[in-house]
Design an enzyme around this catalytic site. Sequence first.
Site, short mmCIF file in Angstrom:
data_model
loop_
_atom_site.label_atom_id
_atom_site.label_comp_id
_atom_site.label_asym_id
_atom_site.label_seq_id
_atom_site.Cartn_x
_atom_site.Cartn_y
_atom_site.Cartn_z
N ASN A 110 14.83 -6.47 -15.76
CA ASN A 110 14.19 -6.87 -14.50
C ASN A 110 13.42 -5.70 -13.84
OD1 ASN A 110 13.60 -8.74 -12.05
ND2 ASN A 110 15.05 -7.38 -11.06
N HIS A 112 11.88 -4.20 -10.14
CA HIS A 112 12.64 -4.29 -8.76
C HIS A 112 11.67 -3.20 -7.99
CE1 HIS A 112 14.91 -4.91 -5.50
NE2 HIS A 112 15.02 -3.61 -5.13
N SER A 139 11.15 0.06 -10.21
CA SER A 139 12.25 0.54 -11.41
C SER A 139 12.18 -0.86 -12.03
CB SER A 139 13.60 0.65 -10.71
OG SER A 139 13.60 1.62 -9.63
N ASP A 148 20.55 -5.88 -9.02
CA ASP A 148 19.67 -4.67 -9.08
C ASP A 148 20.55 -3.28 -9.49
OD1 ASP A 148 17.52 -6.36 -8.60
OD2 ASP A 148 17.76 -6.10 -6.41
N GLU A 177 3.64 -1.13 -10.77
CA GLU A 177 4.65 -1.97 -11.44
C GLU A 177 4.02 -2.36 -12.61
OE1 GLU A 177 6.41 -5.11 -9.31
OE2 GLU A 177 6.18 -4.26 -7.48
C1 GRF Z 1 6.83 -7.68 -7.54
O1 GRF Z 1 6.93 -7.01 -6.33
C2 GRF Z 1 8.29 -7.70 -8.30
O2 GRF Z 1 8.67 -6.16 -8.23
C3 GRF Z 1 9.19 -8.28 -7.40
O3 GRF Z 1 8.44 -9.50 -7.24
C4 GRF Z 1 7.11 -9.13 -7.06
C5 GRF Z 1 6.44 -10.14 -8.08
O4 GRF Z 1 5.00 -10.28 -8.48
N1 GRF Z 1 10.40 -8.64 -7.94
P1 GRF Z 1 4.36 -10.84 -9.32
O5 GRF Z 1 4.80 -12.09 -9.59
O6 GRF Z 1 4.70 -10.36 -10.83
O7 GRF Z 1 3.13 -10.90 -9.12
#
Ligand code: GRF
Length: 196
Positions: A110, A112, A139, A148, A177
């Site tokens: 996942n 986060h 992360s 988490d 991310e």
């Molecule tokens: C991201 O910020 C992720 O870390 C969190 O939810 C958001 C999802 O964004 N869990 P996306 O759907 O990948 O654009």
Amino acid sequence: MTRLRLAIIISGRGSNMDAILSAAQAPDYPAEPTLVLSNRPDAQGLDTAAAQGIATCTIDHKPFGKNREAFEREMDKVLQAASIDIIALAGFMRVLTPWFVQRWSGRLINIHPSLLPKYPGLHTHQRAIEAGDDEAGCSVHWVTEGVDEGQVVAQARIAIRPGDTPETLASRVLPQEHQLYPEALKLACMQIIERQ
Ligand code: GRF
């Protein structure tokens, strides 16, 4: 080379999913995107995936009411039918039951938006700002029963600036991310392949 069959599970926008799909176009990437699964029929990411020729599937959680495991058993059927080796949760907004987590243990990761173990759960950027932290980040972690809480695969960090709001911070963490998730997924795949 071994390419693990990858499912990406989403609930919405799917920008992390899209980053993974792009990275997986490299011939030496160790995962082959096989299926994108959503619990929401209106998830924007479904269209993005379909436009790239990836199989998509929606399993709406709503008809299952409070029976989370029944919903997950439907997801599991689809994942098994597609012979999935590894699952990447990417903005999937449901907490998974111990049943599903154990079934996919060691094959489920996942992303986060915090520097775990700080700020599991929601409103991570707001909580980092309110705590007076000088850095934030994201992360990728193995999924375990505690929300988490699983072992971190990789992290990216950025400075929190004076005047940052949850929104400005989110807008700078998100590109991190997108860089982190494909790299961390690659590391997770290598670990699985080494174990095989
Ligand atoms: C991201 O910020 C992720 O870390 C969190 O939810 C958001 C999802 O964004 N869990 P996306 O759907 O990948 O654009």
